[in-house]
Design a protein around this motif. Structure first.
Motif, short mmCIF file in Angstrom:
data_model
loop_
_atom_site.label_atom_id
_atom_site.label_comp_id
_atom_site.label_asym_id
_atom_site.label_seq_id
_atom_site.Cartn_x
_atom_site.Cartn_y
_atom_site.Cartn_z
N UNK A 168 -10.16 1.23 1.58
CA UNK A 168 -9.42 2.46 1.88
C UNK A 168 -8.94 2.44 3.34
N UNK A 169 -8.07 1.50 3.69
CA UNK A 169 -7.61 1.40 5.08
C UNK A 169 -6.72 2.58 5.45
N UNK A 170 -6.71 2.92 6.72
CA UNK A 170 -5.82 3.97 7.20
C UNK A 170 -4.39 3.47 7.32
N UNK A 171 -4.25 2.23 7.75
CA UNK A 171 -2.93 1.61 7.86
C UNK A 171 -3.03 0.16 7.39
N UNK A 172 -1.90 -0.42 7.08
CA UNK A 172 -1.84 -1.82 6.65
C UNK A 172 -1.75 -2.72 7.88
N UNK A 173 -2.71 -3.62 8.09
CA UNK A 173 -2.66 -4.51 9.26
C UNK A 173 -1.43 -5.40 9.28
N UNK A 174 -0.93 -5.76 8.12
CA UNK A 174 0.27 -6.61 8.07
C UNK A 174 1.48 -5.87 8.63
N UNK A 175 1.56 -4.57 8.34
CA UNK A 175 2.73 -3.80 8.78
C UNK A 175 2.60 -3.27 10.20
N UNK A 176 1.39 -3.21 10.74
CA UNK A 176 1.23 -2.80 12.13
C UNK A 176 1.29 -4.00 13.08
N UNK A 177 1.35 -5.20 12.55
CA UNK A 177 1.59 -6.40 13.33
C UNK A 177 3.03 -6.38 13.85
N UNK A 178 3.29 -7.06 14.96
CA UNK A 178 4.61 -7.01 15.59
C UNK A 178 5.72 -7.62 14.74
N UNK A 215 -5.21 -0.04 -3.74
CA UNK A 215 -4.10 0.38 -2.90
C UNK A 215 -3.10 -0.75 -2.66
N UNK A 216 -1.82 -0.39 -2.71
CA UNK A 216 -0.72 -1.27 -2.38
C UNK A 216 0.08 -0.61 -1.27
N UNK A 217 0.32 -1.33 -0.19
CA UNK A 217 1.14 -0.81 0.90
C UNK A 217 2.58 -0.69 0.42
N UNK A 218 3.18 0.49 0.54
CA UNK A 218 4.56 0.68 0.08
C UNK A 218 5.56 -0.06 0.97
N UNK A 219 5.19 -0.37 2.20
CA UNK A 219 6.15 -0.97 3.12
C UNK A 219 6.28 -2.47 2.88
N UNK A 220 5.16 -3.18 2.71
CA UNK A 220 5.22 -4.62 2.49
C UNK A 220 4.88 -5.02 1.06
N UNK A 221 4.26 -4.12 0.28
CA UNK A 221 3.94 -4.43 -1.11
C UNK A 221 2.66 -5.21 -1.31
N UNK A 252 9.13 5.72 10.26
CA UNK A 252 8.88 6.92 11.07
C UNK A 252 7.92 7.89 10.38
N UNK A 253 7.99 7.95 9.05
CA UNK A 253 7.12 8.88 8.34
C UNK A 253 5.70 8.37 8.20
N UNK A 254 5.44 7.14 8.64
CA UNK A 254 4.09 6.61 8.66
C UNK A 254 3.71 5.83 7.41
N UNK A 255 2.44 5.49 7.32
CA UNK A 255 1.92 4.67 6.23
C UNK A 255 2.01 5.41 4.90
N UNK A 256 2.42 4.67 3.86
CA UNK A 256 2.42 5.20 2.50
C UNK A 256 1.78 4.19 1.57
N UNK A 257 1.14 4.70 0.50
CA UNK A 257 0.42 3.84 -0.42
C UNK A 257 0.88 4.10 -1.85
N UNK A 258 0.76 3.08 -2.68
CA UNK A 258 0.95 3.23 -4.11
C UNK A 258 -0.09 2.36 -4.81
N UNK A 259 0.03 2.17 -6.11
CA UNK A 259 -0.84 1.26 -6.83
C UNK A 259 -0.11 0.76 -8.08
N UNK A 260 -0.71 -0.18 -8.77
CA UNK A 260 -0.07 -0.77 -9.95
C UNK A 260 0.16 0.26 -11.06
N UNK A 261 -0.80 1.13 -11.23
CA UNK A 261 -0.66 2.14 -12.29
C UNK A 261 0.59 2.98 -12.06
N UNK A 262 0.83 3.37 -10.81
CA UNK A 262 2.01 4.16 -10.50
C UNK A 262 3.29 3.35 -10.66
N UNK A 263 3.27 2.09 -10.25
CA UNK A 263 4.46 1.25 -10.37
C UNK A 263 4.86 1.04 -11.83
#
Length: 281
Positions: free
Chosen positions: A24-34, A10-16, A40-51
């Motif tokens: 299999x995290x529910x959210x990315x700890x790096x992006x939920x940090x202040x 898994x790759x976090x779409x927000x921070x990469x 607004x649409x929440x956490x999204x995931x991708x991966x290298x194969x998709x990229x």
């Protein structure tokens, strides 16, 4: 590569930033940090194969000066930072990282001499560093130990270090400035700018729109400033180093001349505005 499954990890779409295979995290700890955020649409995931599928994403390259190249993924992935390839007399360094590692990028880097080391400024730019390291011969990935908790894939090639400076190759030294993250580091390259010196700063020292100053923040998207004491610490850490140019996180974020005095001026200005005091280090 240990654990396998790098293409599907898994790759976090927000921070990469890529997580280890099987996580299999529910959210990315790096992006939920202040310092970062979730959209607004929440956490999204991708991966290298998709990229890498269908050739939609590609790394765009630019040469800045002899021995210094940068590249960034277009369309933007994650935060949209660029990474740098530095050719030194003692081997090549990847400074910072992007999520996409495609065949063209592998070919270009190998044609330019491969990699001897990877160093990453702070957690927002950790990207897919495990894949990069494995692809180029399991080269070390230098991360300051103060940011160990933010390493989402703690593979065997991560090399944590302590203290305020570390020479990773002759003429290439990591300097811990902290600030944005506790272990925030920049890279000083002695051979850059025809021997006058270069610093690569990511957004530990953020080159601003004038292209003649830098600024510092705990969080850029959430507008959380740093204290004057942080600015003074950074000024003290920078004082011994000579450099002509400053290269930041994004396209055209560069100070091309008089870099040291411009950084000194910038930190002085920052301190004056938050405390009404002059820089005194």
């Amino acid at each position: 590569m240990e654990g396998g499954g790098a293409e599907e990890a898994l790759i976090c779409e927000i921070c990469g930033v890529q997580f280890g295979p099987g996580q299999n995290p529910q959210v990315c700890p790096i992006c939920t940090d202040e310092r970062q955020f979730l959209p607004r649409e929440g956490q999204k995931w991708t991966n290298l194969a998709k990229l890498k599928a269908h050739g939609h994403f590609a790394n765009k390259w630019r040469k800045h000066e002899p021995g210094l190249y940068s590249f960034a993924t277009e369309p933007k992935v994650g935060i949209g930072q660029r990474a740098f390839l530095i050719q030194t007399s003692h081997g090549n360094i990847l400074w910072d990282c992007v999520s996409l590692l495609d065949e063209a990028t592998v070919d270009i880097i190998n044609a330019l001499g491969g990699l001897k080391a990877i160093a990453i400024s702070h957690p927002h730019f950790y990207a897919t560093n495990a894949v990069w390291s494995a692809t180029f011969g399991n080269v070390p990935v230098y991360i300051h130990e103060s940011d160990k908790q933010w390493v989402m894939w703690e593979h065997n090639n991560v090399k944590y270090w302590n203290g305020d400076k570390l020479r990773i190759l002759e003429g290439a030294t990591l300097i811990r400035l902290g600030g944005h993250f506790s272990g925030g580091q920049i890279l000083h390259w002695t051979e850059g700018a025809s021997g006058k010196g270069v610093i690569l700063t990511a957004d530990i020292l953020q080159v601003v729109m004038t292209r003649t100053e830098v600024s510092i923040m705990r969080s850029y998207p959430n507008y959380i400033p740093l204290s004057a004491s942080h600015a003074r610490h950074m000024a003290c850490q920078m004082e011994p180093w000579e450099f002509e140019r400053v290269y930041g996180s994004f396209w055209d974020a560069e100070i091309m001349s008089d870099g040291k005095s411009r950084v000194e001026y910038s930190l002085n200005r920052y301190i004056k505005w938050v405390t009404n005091e002059d820089l005194n280090v």
